[in-house]
Design a protein around this motif. Structure first.
Motif, PDB file in Angstrom:
ATOM      1  N   LEU A  86       0.814  -1.219   0.000  1.00  0.00           N
ATOM      2  CA  LEU A  86       0.000   0.000   0.000  1.00  0.00           C
ATOM      3  C   LEU A  86       0.857   1.282   0.000  1.00  0.00           C
ATOM      4  N   ASN A  87       2.181   1.105  -0.053  1.00  0.00           N
ATOM      5  CA  ASN A  87       3.120   2.234  -0.006  1.00  0.00           C
ATOM      6  C   ASN A  87       2.980   3.071   1.259  1.00  0.00           C
ATOM      7  N   ILE A  88       2.794   2.387   2.371  1.00  0.00           N
ATOM      8  CA  ILE A  88       2.742   3.049   3.674  1.00  0.00           C
ATOM      9  C   ILE A  88       4.089   2.824   4.342  1.00  0.00           C
ATOM     10  N   PRO A  89       4.857   3.880   4.535  1.00  0.00           N
ATOM     11  CA  PRO A  89       6.191   3.712   5.115  1.00  0.00           C
ATOM     12  C   PRO A  89       6.162   3.402   6.615  1.00  0.00           C
ATOM     13  N   LYS A  90       7.243   2.801   7.077  1.00  0.00           N
ATOM     14  CA  LYS A  90       7.439   2.576   8.509  1.00  0.00           C
ATOM     15  C   LYS A  90       7.719   3.924   9.167  1.00  0.00           C
ATOM     16  N   ASP A  91       7.536   3.969  10.483  1.00  0.00           N
ATOM     17  CA  ASP A  91       7.809   5.212  11.227  1.00  0.00           C
ATOM     18  C   ASP A  91       9.236   5.699  10.983  1.00  0.00           C
ATOM     19  N   ARG A  92      10.182   4.780  10.986  1.00  0.00           N
ATOM     20  CA  ARG A  92      11.594   5.178  10.788  1.00  0.00           C
ATOM     21  C   ARG A  92      11.781   5.807   9.411  1.00  0.00           C
ATOM     22  N   GLU A  93      11.113   5.274   8.411  1.00  0.00           N
ATOM     23  CA  GLU A  93      11.205   5.844   7.059  1.00  0.00           C
ATOM     24  C   GLU A  93      10.605   7.239   7.010  1.00  0.00           C
ATOM     25  N   ILE A  94       9.522   7.441   7.741  1.00  0.00           N
ATOM     26  CA  ILE A  94       8.920   8.781   7.802  1.00  0.00           C
ATOM     27  C   ILE A  94       9.874   9.736   8.506  1.00  0.00           C
ATOM     28  N   CYS A  95      10.485   9.270   9.573  1.00  0.00           N
ATOM     29  CA  CYS A  95      11.470  10.106  10.286  1.00  0.00           C
ATOM     30  C   CYS A  95      12.589  10.523   9.340  1.00  0.00           C
ATOM     31  N   ASP A  96      13.060   9.576   8.535  1.00  0.00           N
ATOM     32  CA  ASP A  96      14.116   9.885   7.562  1.00  0.00           C
ATOM     33  C   ASP A  96      13.634  10.914   6.551  1.00  0.00           C
ATOM     34  N   MET A  97      12.388  10.767   6.074  1.00  0.00           N
ATOM     35  CA  MET A  97      11.813  11.738   5.133  1.00  0.00           C
ATOM     36  C   MET A  97      11.787  13.142   5.730  1.00  0.00           C
TER      37      MET A  97
END
Length: 181
Positions: A86-97
């Motif tokens: 679903l292209n929902i990133p993990k929390d860590r990926e959002i933090c990186d973004m």
């Protein structure tokens, strides 16, 4: 009819950083009373086995209560594999973004939480897909309180009958405590 209870996810189970035994008992009693009073046929909750294992949960309150009443219980939250699809990133990926470090300040957590809302529609549509075949049953649905405004819009779009019976269940709420007597 789909009856919705909004919660702080910590009350749903007994894993690391979750609610204590008294709080879990209060929530369990509230769910039992709700199931009896509304003639619930199926219990659905925003969680999944991935989330339970990550927080080392032994008990899932809604699942335990559903089984006590011999009701079906469904997790509606996408698993990690489904989130990837679903292209929902993990929390860590959002933090990186967002350019956030590993140790998050209160302000960083607010930024993370705000960005995670961008993915609510994908998650909530997934939830609907999990319950669509049961929408004509008396259903109790336990979701994060932050979804009690947005998820009903999906139900309305699909002409589902629903009622929010509690936007944010809290064990400290005197109304709830009194309703258990």
């Amino acid at each position: 009819m789909i009856y919705i209870i909004g919660v702080d996810h910590k009350i749903q189970n007994d894993g690391l950083g979750q609610a204590n035994e008294v709080q879990l008992s209060l929530f369990s009693a509230y769910l039992e009373e709700t199931i009896k009073n509304l003639n619930i046929e199926i219990v659905v909750e925003e969680s999944n086995e991935d989330a339970l294992s990550r927080s080392m949960d032994k008990n899932c309150v809604a699942r335990n209560v559903a089984h006590k009443f011999k009701l079906n219980h469904i997790f509606c939250e996408p698993t990690m594999r489904e989130r990837r699809k679903l292209n929902i990133p993990k929390d860590r990926e959002i933090c990186d973004m967002l350019g956030l470090g590993i140790a998050l300040s209160k302000e960083d957590v607010k930024k993370l939480d705000e960005k995670k809302k961008d993915y609510f529609p994908a998650r909530e549509n997934f939830w609907f897909e999990q319950i669509v075949d049961f929408r004509d049953k008396e259903m109790l649905m336990i979701i994060g309180a932050e979804h009690t405004n947005s998820f009903p819009k999906i139900l309305e779009k699909h002409n589902c009958n629903y009622k929010i019976i509690n936007k944010n269940w809290c064990f400290a709420n005197e109304t709830i405590l009194n309703s258990l007597k």
